[in-house]
Write an enzyme that holds these catalytic residues in place. Sequence first.
Site, PDB file in Angstrom:
ATOM      1  CG  HIS A 489       0.108   3.044  -7.479  1.00 16.18           C
ATOM      2  ND1 HIS A 489      -0.376   2.883  -6.201  1.00 16.18           N
ATOM      3  CD2 HIS A 489       0.676   4.284  -7.510  1.00 16.18           C
ATOM      4  CE1 HIS A 489      -0.125   3.973  -5.499  1.00 16.18           C
ATOM      5  NE2 HIS A 489       0.520   4.840  -6.268  1.00 16.18           N
ATOM      6  CD  GLU A 490       2.968   5.629 -10.210  1.00 19.12           C
ATOM      7  OE1 GLU A 490       2.496   6.778 -10.350  1.00 19.12           O
ATOM      8  OE2 GLU A 490       3.457   5.230  -9.137  1.00 19.12           O
ATOM      9  CG  HIS A 493      -1.217   8.612  -9.146  1.00 25.30           C
ATOM     10  ND1 HIS A 493      -1.897   9.227  -8.111  1.00 25.30           N
ATOM     11  CD2 HIS A 493      -0.228   7.880  -8.555  1.00 25.30           C
ATOM     12  CE1 HIS A 493      -1.352   8.870  -6.955  1.00 25.30           C
ATOM     13  NE2 HIS A 493      -0.346   8.057  -7.197  1.00 25.30           N
ATOM     14  CG  HIS A 496      -7.171  11.905  -9.521  1.00 22.45           C
ATOM     15  ND1 HIS A 496      -6.575  12.023  -8.276  1.00 22.45           N
ATOM     16  CD2 HIS A 496      -8.293  12.657  -9.454  1.00 22.45           C
ATOM     17  CE1 HIS A 496      -7.319  12.786  -7.507  1.00 22.45           C
ATOM     18  NE2 HIS A 496      -8.366  13.188  -8.199  1.00 22.45           N
TER      19      HIS A 496
END
Length: 698
Positions: A489-490, A493, A496
Amino acid sequence: MKQIAFILFTLCYIHMSYAANPLLRAYHTPHETFPFDRIKHEHYLPAVDEGIRQLEKEVEAIVQNPQPATFGNTIVALERSGMLLDRVTSAFFAVLGAEADDAMMDISQEISPKLSDCQNNIFLNETLFARVKAVYDQKASLNLSTEDAKLLQQTFDAFADNGANLTPEGKARFRQLSMELSRLNLAFDQNSLKDLNRYELLVTDEKDLAGLPESIREAAASEAQNKEKTGWLFTLSEPSYVPFMQYADNRSLREQMYRARLNIGNQNDEYDNKDNIKKIVNIRREIAQLTGYKNHAEYELKDKMAKNAGNVYRLLEQLLEAYKPVAINEYNAVQGFAAGLEKANITLMPWDWSYYSEKLKNIRFEVNDEMTRPYFELERVTKGIFGLATQLYGITFKENNQIPVYHPEVKTYEVFDEKGRFLSVLYTDFFPREGKQAGAWMNGIQPQYRDGKGGEHRPHVMIVMNFTRPVAGTKPSLLTYEEVNTFLHEFGHALHGMLTGVTYAGLSGTNVVQDFVELPSQIMENWLNEEPFLDQIATHYLTGEKIPSELVRNLVNASNFNTGYKCCRQVSFGLLDMAWHTLTEPFDGDVAEFEATARQRAVIFPAVSGALMSSNFGHIFSGGYAAGYYGYKWAEVLDADAFSVFKATGIFNRETAAAFREHILVKGGTEAPDVLYKRFRGQEPAIDALLIRNGIKK
């Protein structure tokens, strides 16, 4: 002469102080990374003051420009102002979240009002706003690019939302409220951290460890030894709390741990947050109404994908309709299992859920965290997740221990694109410490942008977690399945932030609307439920053998276990957030009663007296997710829909990944998210893919 001598001495002293402050000098480090090894506490405040001084000077130059306002001399000039201040505060808040001590917290109390005052001085500057508005009023005839038009709109909206259109009296009130809100957000955060850190459960009787696996006992013994105590020490940090709740046979101790966790900031002492909550929601409501909105949710949502509270509630109710019947069946199944196991009637309480659910999952799917931990050794998992990014996007990672760090446990990597060109710096910080906030997060600590001379400035990104620590001398860090999920998940990020390629820092990377920002992170979680990815990432830390295919299948089959409960839990948080931020009248009621009413229709368990979530709900009271927590479920609809394209074309398909990179990751906030998503997907998102993924719909 004495006065002249004094002035010269003062100037010389200032120059020496400036030169001695590593935050105010050129960074002679790889890729101009922060010189964390040379930054001391006393450097932050002077650097912030200098950053504010330079920003004010730059803004004054825009205001005093004798030329008519243009996009370049006003909007772009404003966007590129304050770079020193941004750099200094990025370093400070990165360290504050991951390595805070009392001194850092005290410094934050001084910095916060300075930053609020500085922001107000900009947004409430009438002459500056007149120039911004002059450009905005001409937008139809300026023939701006899509990105330039987005920057202009975002700049104008920022001024309007921060009081630029108010009367002098209104501006004075706005300034007062925003300063106080900044202070309260910080106080909430620090109370939560201090209250979390002070709780310890020291077990001295070995029989109270019944049910706990050996690896958890070893970690607890190591924690006790580190604090010079005898026994086994458990805390409220994730790697300690979660397995205790899953495995400890002692129900009374599970209840004790649960109540401690749910009462962070709710103990009627110096760390209590209930009064802070009231003040925060009332100030947010007043600011919203001062600027022309009926409540804070309306103020926040106008620029989001959801647009308004009605659409948020529509999504939450749609999810409840689909998932709550499933959640009730799951609760009944776990309660029935518990009654059978204990050979007695039992009312399943929240502190029982993880314990009995884990046992039931083990029976149904023959899989649990202790079975999978040996296959998820952190170093190998890291290589596997980096390898996934290589498979999808062609990027590679090279560790560079010459990059300074703020703590010895932090690792740093240079990231290169498929052609070997430098792309980003990535910091990883994996383990819990006393000064670290709970949870996991990603920070963009230096942004990507292109300067006015055509130079490309690549981003520096950090991901921070609270994973299970190695056991000194015996075992490396072995992760749970959920911890690997958090990593993915992180890391999403981080991708991105690292892959972005735009002109303006304010639109780069994760600078997107809140209900879109979780798409790049949540889509990465999907790979963990795919056998080909698990097969290449999971290897036994002792034998080197790959995870057995049967265990992989069991993991995948178990991925939807209790999915109804998990969804309802998230919906309950979203309902609570929206309830606090749709208030239209001052609130001075009972915080616990308000919370119970707000969450009631999504809660599956019997009520627990004294437990309170709001008092440590940092996402909405200090973390920037006010009236935005629904965004996790909103983005889950998007990520399931987007991943269906990968499922159709192949989960490692480079063409699909290239399209996701081009249309989503590279673009940052340069265009409306619904436009970007539709460009990738070819159609509007639908909830069906999420329902199918979760087994709710066939």
